[in-house]
Design a protein around this motif. Structure first.
Motif, PDB file in Angstrom:
ATOM      1  N   TYR A  60      73.803  -6.162 100.957  1.00  0.00           N
ATOM      2  CA  TYR A  60      73.080  -5.735 102.161  1.00  0.00           C
ATOM      3  C   TYR A  60      74.059  -5.284 103.243  1.00  0.00           C
ATOM      4  CZ  TYR A  60      69.093  -8.159 100.037  1.00  0.00           C
ATOM      5  OH  TYR A  60      68.097  -8.560  99.176  1.00  0.00           O
ATOM      6  N   PHE A  61      75.131  -6.066 103.425  1.00  0.00           N
ATOM      7  CA  PHE A  61      76.142  -5.704 104.426  1.00  0.00           C
ATOM      8  C   PHE A  61      76.775  -4.356 104.103  1.00  0.00           C
ATOM      9  CE2 PHE A  61      80.803  -5.588 104.866  1.00  0.00           C
ATOM     10  CZ  PHE A  61      80.891  -5.418 106.238  1.00  0.00           C
ATOM     11  N   SER A  66      77.894   1.156 105.320  1.00  0.00           N
ATOM     12  CA  SER A  66      78.169   2.509 104.821  1.00  0.00           C
ATOM     13  C   SER A  66      77.292   3.547 105.516  1.00  0.00           C
ATOM     14  CB  SER A  66      77.962   2.567 103.301  1.00  0.00           C
ATOM     15  OG  SER A  66      76.632   2.238 102.960  1.00  0.00           O
ATOM     16  N   ILE A  67      76.048   3.177 105.835  1.00  0.00           N
ATOM     17  CA  ILE A  67      75.171   4.101 106.573  1.00  0.00           C
ATOM     18  C   ILE A  67      75.733   4.380 107.964  1.00  0.00           C
ATOM     19  CG2 ILE A  67      72.889   4.335 107.651  1.00  0.00           C
ATOM     20  CD1 ILE A  67      71.769   2.737 105.248  1.00  0.00           C
ATOM     21  N   VAL A  68      76.194   3.314 108.641  1.00  0.00           N
ATOM     22  CA  VAL A  68      76.788   3.480 109.972  1.00  0.00           C
ATOM     23  C   VAL A  68      78.050   4.338 109.894  1.00  0.00           C
ATOM     24  CG1 VAL A  68      77.894   2.271 111.892  1.00  0.00           C
ATOM     25  CG2 VAL A  68      75.836   1.312 110.842  1.00  0.00           C
ATOM     26  N   THR A  74      80.179  11.969 111.216  1.00  0.00           N
ATOM     27  CA  THR A  74      79.704  13.294 111.650  1.00  0.00           C
ATOM     28  C   THR A  74      80.005  13.563 113.126  1.00  0.00           C
ATOM     29  OG1 THR A  74      77.513  12.441 112.308  1.00  0.00           O
ATOM     30  CG2 THR A  74      77.796  13.124 110.009  1.00  0.00           C
ATOM     31  N   LEU A  75      80.509  12.558 113.843  1.00  0.00           N
ATOM     32  CA  LEU A  75      80.635  12.673 115.305  1.00  0.00           C
ATOM     33  C   LEU A  75      81.962  13.245 115.770  1.00  0.00           C
ATOM     34  CD1 LEU A  75      79.004   9.263 116.336  1.00  0.00           C
ATOM     35  CD2 LEU A  75      77.913  11.506 116.100  1.00  0.00           C
ATOM     36  N   VAL A  76      83.002  13.151 114.949  1.00  0.00           N
ATOM     37  CA  VAL A  76      84.321  13.651 115.349  1.00  0.00           C
ATOM     38  C   VAL A  76      84.882  14.538 114.248  1.00  0.00           C
ATOM     39  CG1 VAL A  76      84.934  11.774 116.927  1.00  0.00           C
ATOM     40  CG2 VAL A  76      85.344  11.508 114.492  1.00  0.00           C
ATOM     41  N   GLU A  77      85.771  15.442 114.628  1.00  0.00           N
ATOM     42  CA  GLU A  77      86.249  16.430 113.664  1.00  0.00           C
ATOM     43  C   GLU A  77      87.237  15.851 112.652  1.00  0.00           C
ATOM     44  OE1 GLU A  77      88.563  19.547 115.389  1.00  0.00           O
ATOM     45  OE2 GLU A  77      89.536  18.241 116.858  1.00  0.00           O
ATOM     46  N   ASN A  78      87.949  14.778 113.032  1.00  0.00           N
ATOM     47  CA  ASN A  78      88.942  14.234 112.108  1.00  0.00           C
ATOM     48  C   ASN A  78      88.404  13.057 111.303  1.00  0.00           C
ATOM     49  OD1 ASN A  78      88.876  12.964 114.585  1.00  0.00           O
ATOM     50  ND2 ASN A  78      91.009  12.311 114.516  1.00  0.00           N
ATOM     51  N   PRO A  81      81.544  12.140 106.745  1.00  0.00           N
ATOM     52  CA  PRO A  81      80.584  11.194 106.151  1.00  0.00           C
ATOM     53  C   PRO A  81      81.055  10.619 104.819  1.00  0.00           C
ATOM     54  CG  PRO A  81      79.458  13.162 106.946  1.00  0.00           C
ATOM     55  CD  PRO A  81      80.927  13.450 107.034  1.00  0.00           C
ATOM     56  N   VAL A  82      82.022  11.297 104.183  1.00  0.00           N
ATOM     57  CA  VAL A  82      82.548  10.817 102.901  1.00  0.00           C
ATOM     58  C   VAL A  82      83.212   9.449 103.059  1.00  0.00           C
ATOM     59  CG1 VAL A  82      84.154  11.360 101.005  1.00  0.00           C
ATOM     60  CG2 VAL A  82      82.845  13.177 102.094  1.00  0.00           C
ATOM     61  N   ILE A  83      83.557   9.060 104.281  1.00  0.00           N
ATOM     62  CA  ILE A  83      84.177   7.762 104.520  1.00  0.00           C
ATOM     63  C   ILE A  83      83.281   6.626 104.029  1.00  0.00           C
ATOM     64  CG2 ILE A  83      83.245   7.437 106.863  1.00  0.00           C
ATOM     65  CD1 ILE A  83      85.958   6.250 107.669  1.00  0.00           C
ATOM     66  N   ALA A  84      81.978   6.858 104.015  1.00  0.00           N
ATOM     67  CA  ALA A  84      81.040   5.838 103.525  1.00  0.00           C
ATOM     68  C   ALA A  84      81.230   5.597 102.033  1.00  0.00           C
ATOM     69  CB  ALA A  84      79.604   6.264 103.812  1.00  0.00           C
ATOM     70  N   ILE A  85      81.451   6.674 101.264  1.00  0.00           N
ATOM     71  CA  ILE A  85      81.688   6.540  99.824  1.00  0.00           C
ATOM     72  C   ILE A  85      83.001   5.801  99.581  1.00  0.00           C
ATOM     73  CG2 ILE A  85      82.081   7.813  97.677  1.00  0.00           C
ATOM     74  CD1 ILE A  85      80.298  10.032  98.829  1.00  0.00           C
ATOM     75  N   SER A  86      84.020   6.167 100.371  1.00  0.00           N
ATOM     76  CA  SER A  86      85.314   5.504 100.270  1.00  0.00           C
ATOM     77  C   SER A  86      85.174   4.009 100.547  1.00  0.00           C
ATOM     78  CB  SER A  86      86.291   6.144 101.264  1.00  0.00           C
ATOM     79  OG  SER A  86      87.561   5.565 101.179  1.00  0.00           O
TER      80      SER A  86
END
Length: 736
Positions: A60-61, A66-68, A74-78, A81-86
């Protein structure tokens, strides 16, 4: 991308293949008679039940986090969203690393007990093989995951876009890769805290009622908590430690890679040599850890187990140093610059050498303060003769004293490595220290396996010489567990400094000004966090232990025939108490570690016009790091010394000319000290290094969102141009 990068995941796969071979060998060994197999199955089932309950909560955590992360990407250029998969991959591999260790430990324990019927040499071979599977499995997964994801993200964001290796796209690749480290450290924290609460609740409950009140041996089959106690060795000291060092390993390499991106390097690998160097050193360290395991063997009953382990450890360290010299020379150019600090390839090698020396010294110092027969443990033994209170006073004093030398070594290591290669030197020193993590973890994990083997031998009624052999291994394992924790906290200090430096660069701040009241206030708040974190962990053990004590007393009272071996205790009731308590109690400490950087970074953004929240967050991280390192060393060493003081009485010790044995008043006082030290050394103490690194990683990930500069890369590009001119001029080329 140069083909040398593909060597990294290949070395990880090689380690995993060796892990599979050793695991298969362990399974082929004799598991003993039916009683031993039945007891081992109880332990394995209890451990798996805990992991399933823990994984359910952590799923659950992981989904929510990962959603957050995907949204924030998506909020900054550097970032992306792939960071969630990582993040999810890091979390899954961290949990799997713990499972590998626990799975093999619950197979090796009973086989070690059976082997101890034959010889100490055979028992060491099996218990250390179990530790080897743990160490190489964890490190192999880390190298494979980190190396493989770096290749994917580098291709995606840099090669695929035709961008510069020093530009924003490379920063994005490493920022996304930081999600892998965040996932690993998050799971590690919950696994370490949850596992620590589980094992110490069972251990304390079993000791207080079984040994102190009922007067039966530690691992007596009549004690209802003894199965939960043995399960705890696996879920805390094996699964928890596996996830812990997986996260540590990844965080250390990542911090060095992030700083390596800032280096201007005119190398033969497109400028990314400083980025891939820590991964290559980690991979080579894996190979030499395999070699080191081959030296761990004894021939006679009188041979020193500790000496055999030290031989394996030192051989892997020395071989890694030699290999690092050639790797650094082949990869790095003669001159490099980071943040206007110029250094050479040989400077980087010496920084790596410093890191390995710091790690070795930390292990030696920790061994001195926790080993049987040394002055610190002997002083606690002597003070046990005058009662419980003086035992506690002695243990606390030793724990506090034990912070002096490690801190001096750490401070010297930081200053020396910085003098060689700046902030990159500090980071690569930490990477060098962690290069032989597989070997360190193998030595560490063999201890709980030996402890379990002793428990199974006791519960199965095996001959006294069997228990004598397993106790020999267990006593050494207790010391190696303490040295492993000392090693982990030392690496955490260096890694946190490297992560801190990376955070400062990404956040666009040049310094942390303690003259500013908000920064100074955050420093004090940060220093407080390890204390409240420890308080929550220790209090959780106390509450769970109270429940365990009540349950054990109930069974002794309400189930007639237990003490006469006519009735079997309800072991599963005690396992259930530890499982529920650990899952419930691990949430709040974990939340503090994850949320405190976020609250300061975002909550104070724009609140103080002259002090950016990034700078205030820097003050918080500094406080957490310094306080956490001291708390970790103090608790680990005090707990380890108390434990070995208690174990000394089992062989007999001389106090004021009189021999004292198990069951004496002095021994009972030592049991009290060990009971106090248990949550120190196995719950809150080892969690400090994760707390330190996790808060720094969270800060690094949110750094782009709270960056001081609206266009932070303009200043960075200007700095890189200046650095490039320095490199060209140093190499005798006129700058354009």
């Amino acid at each position: 991308m140069h083909s040398i990068v593909y060597v990294v995941p290949a070395l990880g796969i090689l380690a995993l293949i060796y892990t599979a071979i050793r695991s298969a060998w362990i399974k082929r060994q004799d598991a003993g008679d039916q009683t031993m197999k039945e007891l081992a199955q109880y332990i394995a089932n209890g451990a798996m039940a805990f992991l399933k309950a823990e994984w359910k909560v952590l799923t659950y955590f992981a989904i929510i986090a990962s959603i957050v992360l995907a949204w924030s990407g998506t909020l900054v250029e550097n970032s992306s969203p792939v960071i969630a998969i990582s993040f999810l991959i890091g979390a899954i591999l961290s949990a799997f690393a713990g499972y590998i260790g626990m799975s093999v430990a619950t197979k090796a324990n009973v086989r070690t007990a059976q082997a101890a019927r034959t010889s100490l040499s055979k028992a060491l071979s099996i218990s250390f093989a179990g530790g080897t599977v743990m160490g190489l499995g964890v490190a192999g997964l880390a190298v494979l995951g980190l190396g493989g994801l770096f290749i994917v993200f580098f291709q995606m964001y840099v090669v695929g876009t035709g961008a510069s290796v020093n530009g924003i796209e490379m920063e994005k690749a490493l920022e996304v890769l930081a999600g892998f480290s965040l996932g690993a450290e998050s799971i590690a924290l919950f696994a370490r805290v949850g596992g620590g609460i589980y094992t110490k609740a069972a251990d304390v409950g079993a000791d207080l009622v079984g040994k102190v009140e009922a007067g039966i041996p530690e691992d007596d089959v009549r004690n209802p908590a003894t199965i939960a106690d043995n399960v705890g060795d696996n879920v805390g000291d094996v699964a928890g430690m596996g996830a812990d060092l997986f996260g540590s390993y990844v965080a250390t390499i990542l911090a060095t890679m992030v700083l390596g991106r800032e280096i201007v390097s005119q190398d033969n690998f497109g400028g990314i040599a400083p980025v891939i160097l820590p991964m290559l050193i980690a991979g080579v360290g894996l190979v030499f850890s395999v070699v080191g395991t081959l030296f761990v063997r004894i021939n006679k009953e009188t041979d020193s187990v500790q000496r055999a382990l030290n031989l394996g450890n030192w051989s892997s360290i020395i071989l890694t140093v030699i290999a690092s010299y050639f790797i650094v020379g082949a990869l790095l150019p003669e001159t490099m610059v980071i943040r206007n600090f110029s250094f050479s390839a040989m400077d980087v090698f010496w920084a790596i050498f410093v890191g390995l020396i710091v790690g070795a010294l930390m292990s030696i110092i920790t061994e001195y303060y926790t080993a049987i027969g040394r002055r610190p443990v002997n002083s606690i033994i002597k003070q046990s003769s005058t009662g419980h209170a003086t035992n506690i006073i002695g243990g606390l004093a030793i724990g506090m004293e034990s912070t002096v030398l490690p801190i001096l070594v750490l401070a010297g290591g930081i200053i020396t490595s910085y003098s060689f290669a700046g902030l990159y030197g500090v980071a690569i020193a930490a990477a060098g220290m962690m290069a032989t993590t597989a070997m360190q973890l193998a030595i560490d994990a063999f201890g709980p396996i030996a402890d379990n083997a002793g428990g199974i031998a006791e519960m199965s009624g095996l001959p006294d010489e069997v228990r004598k052999r397993t106790d020999n291994l267990d006593a050494v394992g207790n010391t190696t567990a303490a040295t492993g924790k000392g090693f982990a906290i030392a690496s955490a200090a260096l890694t946190a400094l490297a992560l801190f430096a990376a955070f400062v660069g990404v956040a666009g701040i040049s310094s942390i000004d303690l003259y500013k009241a908000p920064v100074l206030g955050a420093l004090f708040v940060g220093a407080m966090i390890p204390f409240i974190f420890s308080s929550l962990c220790i209090a959780a053990v106390g509450r769970a232990a109270m429940d365990m004590v009540q349950e054990v007393r109930r069974q002794f009272r309400d189930i007639p025939g237990i003490m006469e071996y006519k009735a079997k205790p309800e072991y599963e009731k005690c396992v259930e108490i530890s499982t529920k308590a650990s899952i419930r109690e691990m949430i709040l400490p974990g939340a503090i570690a994850l949320l405190s950087p976020i609250i300061v970074g975002f909550g104070l953004k724009g609140v103080f016009p002259d002090t950016p929240s990034a700078e205030i967050l820097g003050g918080l991280l500094a406080g957490i790091t310094v306080s956490g390192v001291l708390m970790g060393i103090f608790q680990n060493n005090a707990g380890g010394a108390w434990d070995n003081a208690k174990k000394s009485f089992e062989k007999g010790v001389e106090i004021d000319g009189k021999m004292q044995y198990k069951g004496s008043e002095a021994h009972k006082a030592s049991v009290t000290g060990d009971t106090v030290g248990d949550p120190f050394k196995d719950t809150s103490g080892p969690s400090m290094n994760i707390l330190i690194k996790l808060t720094s990683i969270v800060a690094l990930i949110i750094a782009p969102h709270i960056s001081v500069n609206q266009t932070p890369h303009l200043g960075e590009e200007l700095q890189k141009e200046t650095a490039k001119e320095i490199v060209l001029e140093t190499n005798g080329v006129e700058a354009e």
